[in-house]
Enzyme design. Sequence first.
Site, PDB file in Angstrom:
ATOM      1  N   ARG A   1       0.860  -1.175   0.000  1.00 18.68           N
ATOM      2  CA  ARG A   1       0.000   0.000   0.000  1.00 18.68           C
ATOM      3  C   ARG A   1       0.898   1.228   0.000  1.00 18.68           C
ATOM      4  NH1 ARG A   1      -3.755   2.567   4.867  1.00 18.68           N
ATOM      5  NH2 ARG A   1      -1.937   3.850   5.220  1.00 18.68           N
TER       6      ARG A   1
ATOM      7  N   TYR B   1      -3.063  11.915   5.718  1.00 16.32           N
ATOM      8  CA  TYR B   1      -3.266  10.569   6.246  1.00 16.32           C
ATOM      9  C   TYR B   1      -2.179   9.603   5.736  1.00 16.32           C
ATOM     10  CZ  TYR B   1      -4.689   5.829   6.640  1.00 16.32           C
ATOM     11  OH  TYR B   1      -4.652   4.493   6.898  1.00 16.32           O
TER      12      TYR B   1
ATOM     13  N   ASP C   1      -5.167   3.874   0.073  1.00 17.03           N
ATOM     14  CA  ASP C   1      -6.268   4.145   1.004  1.00 17.03           C
ATOM     15  C   ASP C   1      -6.610   5.636   0.948  1.00 17.03           C
ATOM     16  OD1 ASP C   1      -8.043   4.240   3.094  1.00 17.03           O
ATOM     17  OD2 ASP C   1      -6.732   3.256   4.565  1.00 17.03           O
TER      18      ASP C   1
ATOM     19  N   HIS D   1      -8.992   6.839   2.703  1.00 15.86           N
ATOM     20  CA  HIS D   1      -9.395   7.069   4.091  1.00 15.86           C
ATOM     21  C   HIS D   1     -10.604   8.001   4.224  1.00 15.86           C
ATOM     22  CE1 HIS D   1      -8.370   6.943   8.474  1.00 15.86           C
ATOM     23  NE2 HIS D   1      -7.938   5.762   8.089  1.00 15.86           N
TER      24      HIS D   1
ATOM     25  N   GLU E   1      -9.035   1.863  -1.457  1.00 11.87           N
ATOM     26  CA  GLU E   1      -9.766   1.605  -0.208  1.00 11.87           C
ATOM     27  C   GLU E   1     -10.474   2.863   0.300  1.00 11.87           C
ATOM     28  OE1 GLU E   1      -7.077   0.157   2.782  1.00 11.87           O
ATOM     29  OE2 GLU E   1      -8.395   0.795   4.391  1.00 11.87           O
TER      30      GLU E   1
ATOM     31  N   GLU F   1     -13.401  -1.384   7.020  1.00  8.34           N
ATOM     32  CA  GLU F   1     -12.654  -1.551   8.275  1.00  8.34           C
ATOM     33  C   GLU F   1     -13.401  -0.935   9.458  1.00  8.34           C
ATOM     34  OE1 GLU F   1      -8.943   0.423   7.206  1.00  8.34           O
ATOM     35  OE2 GLU F   1      -9.455   2.100   8.495  1.00  8.34           O
TER      36      GLU F   1
ATOM     37  N   ARG G   1     -13.469  -5.476   4.123  1.00 10.96           N
ATOM     38  CA  ARG G   1     -12.366  -5.325   5.076  1.00 10.96           C
ATOM     39  C   ARG G   1     -12.766  -5.509   6.533  1.00 10.96           C
ATOM     40  NH1 ARG G   1      -7.755  -3.657   4.674  1.00 10.96           N
ATOM     41  NH2 ARG G   1      -7.686  -1.860   6.078  1.00 10.96           N
TER      42      ARG G   1
ATOM     43  N   GLU H   1      -4.007  -7.294   5.336  1.00  5.11           N
ATOM     44  CA  GLU H   1      -3.130  -6.162   5.664  1.00  5.11           C
ATOM     45  C   GLU H   1      -2.165  -6.581   6.777  1.00  5.11           C
ATOM     46  OE1 GLU H   1      -5.260  -2.766   7.171  1.00  5.11           O
ATOM     47  OE2 GLU H   1      -3.544  -1.425   6.901  1.00  5.11           O
TER      48      GLU H   1
ATOM     49  N   TRP I   1     -11.752  12.133   8.864  1.00  2.00           N
ATOM     50  CA  TRP I   1     -10.334  11.802   9.015  1.00  2.00           C
ATOM     51  C   TRP I   1     -10.029  10.476   8.343  1.00  2.00           C
ATOM     52  CZ3 TRP I   1      -7.640   7.779  11.465  1.00  2.00           C
ATOM     53  CH2 TRP I   1      -6.229   7.909  11.375  1.00  2.00           C
TER      54      TRP I   1
HETATM   55  O1  KDG Z   1      -7.074   3.339  14.087  1.00  2.00           O
HETATM   56  C1  KDG Z   1      -7.292   3.681  12.754  1.00  2.00           C
HETATM   57  C2  KDG Z   1      -6.378   2.876  11.848  1.00  2.00           C
HETATM   58  O2  KDG Z   1      -6.548   1.517  12.069  1.00  2.00           O
HETATM   59  C3  KDG Z   1      -6.641   3.191  10.401  1.00  2.00           C
HETATM   60  O3  KDG Z   1      -6.384   4.549  10.155  1.00  2.00           O
HETATM   61  C4  KDG Z   1      -5.735   2.351   9.532  1.00  2.00           C
HETATM   62  O4  KDG Z   1      -7.005   2.924   7.589  1.00  2.00           O
HETATM   63  C5  KDG Z   1      -6.225   2.183   8.149  1.00  2.00           C
HETATM   64  C6  KDG Z   1      -5.731   1.024   7.403  1.00  2.00           C
HETATM   65  O5  KDG Z   1      -6.183   0.840   6.279  1.00  2.00           O
HETATM   66  O6  KDG Z   1      -4.913   0.310   7.942  1.00  2.00           O
HETATM   67 MG    MG Z   2      -7.884   1.929   5.878  1.00  2.00          MG
END
Ligand code: KDG
Ligand code: MG
Length: 385
Positions: free
Chosen positions: A130, A142, A193, A195, A219, A245, A266, A322, A385
Amino acid sequence: MTLKIETRSGVCGIGDATLNGRELAVAAYLEQHVVPNLIGRDAGRIEDTWQFLYRGAYWRRGPVTMTAIAAVDVALWDILGKMAGLPLYRLLGGRSREGVLVYGHANGRDIEEASAEVGRYLSMGYRAVRAQCGVPGVKKPYGVSRLKDAYEPAESELPLETEWSTPAYLDIAPKLFERLRADHGRALELLHDAHHRLTPVEAARLARDLEPYRLFWLEDATPADNPDGFELIRRHSVTPLAVGEVFNSIWDCKRLIEGRLIDFIRSTIVHAGGITHVRRIADFAAMHQVRTGFHGATDLSPVTMGAALHFDTWVPNFGIQEYMRHSQQTDEVFPHDYLFRDGRLYCGESPGHGVTLDEKLAERFPYSPKQLPVARLEDGSMWDW
Ligand code: KDG
Ligand code: MG
């Protein structure tokens, strides 16, 4: 946050209960509302205990509840494995593959540094990486961390205020992947990602702009609170999508999966109700050609990683796992028998999930509360975030 359950006959199992930045809420939920119900229960009735904690509770679902249930569930599966003398993957139905393809995290303050990091991961044997890089004008984007291997986004007692600029990000992200393909060729699997930072139409544009670089996945392109956004992305791009996630139940994933709006789910064991529930999500996903790609950041403990690797070794519709690598200290507190070789992780053969807790060593690390950062746009508006 780790839960340890001991049976009357002295068999112990452990489960991860970590919910980064909200960990005390899970601790209180477990202590006050779950543990009193476990005393005297048959540890072998894993399904019934799950149903009791989920169905039996009028207030169900949500990250706190589902993380608490997951901790109990994983500890009970661990106990079952130890009682049967079998590794967890054999209890689930046995091996579907030898090793589990994992992806590592390469990040850099700029494209140059990110590409060098990808090279470093390749030299460690990774086949999938990644990649994230700094965004011009954005102070703390991020995924770009100070630490190279062990990345921990929860850095301060109160949330750190970070900035975000979508136009600058949409400009640089395709340039990053153009460079990575030029530097590292086409065999490597690349992931990214976003995010949750984009609106659906911005995400559609990014997914389309990234198509020439053949991503394994993009992602969290847009917040999945409203799954309709993913229809718009799908209409414009064939870049594979991964989401989930932050999901904690099959009901969060249902529409995305049955509408074939994503390619990888995820949702992972610790935040989605444990093995008992994630197995249902994976089976449902399999019916719709959606594969697994479990969250495996460092804020999920080695207990979750161990359990996930057994699950990944069994699950027929496995995609990728991951693997962010814990710090050496964390690995020492949680002795485990999984190992990394040539871009894959291999679960061990010890009974249960194969991860234990060195309680004496853990005592040397007192709790120090930390929260995840927040993000604001350039004009000060609160953003995802
Ligand atoms: O606690 C938040 C993290 O686990 C996250 O920001 C990590 O997005 C993430 C990832 O894909 O690992
Ligand atoms: Mg993530």
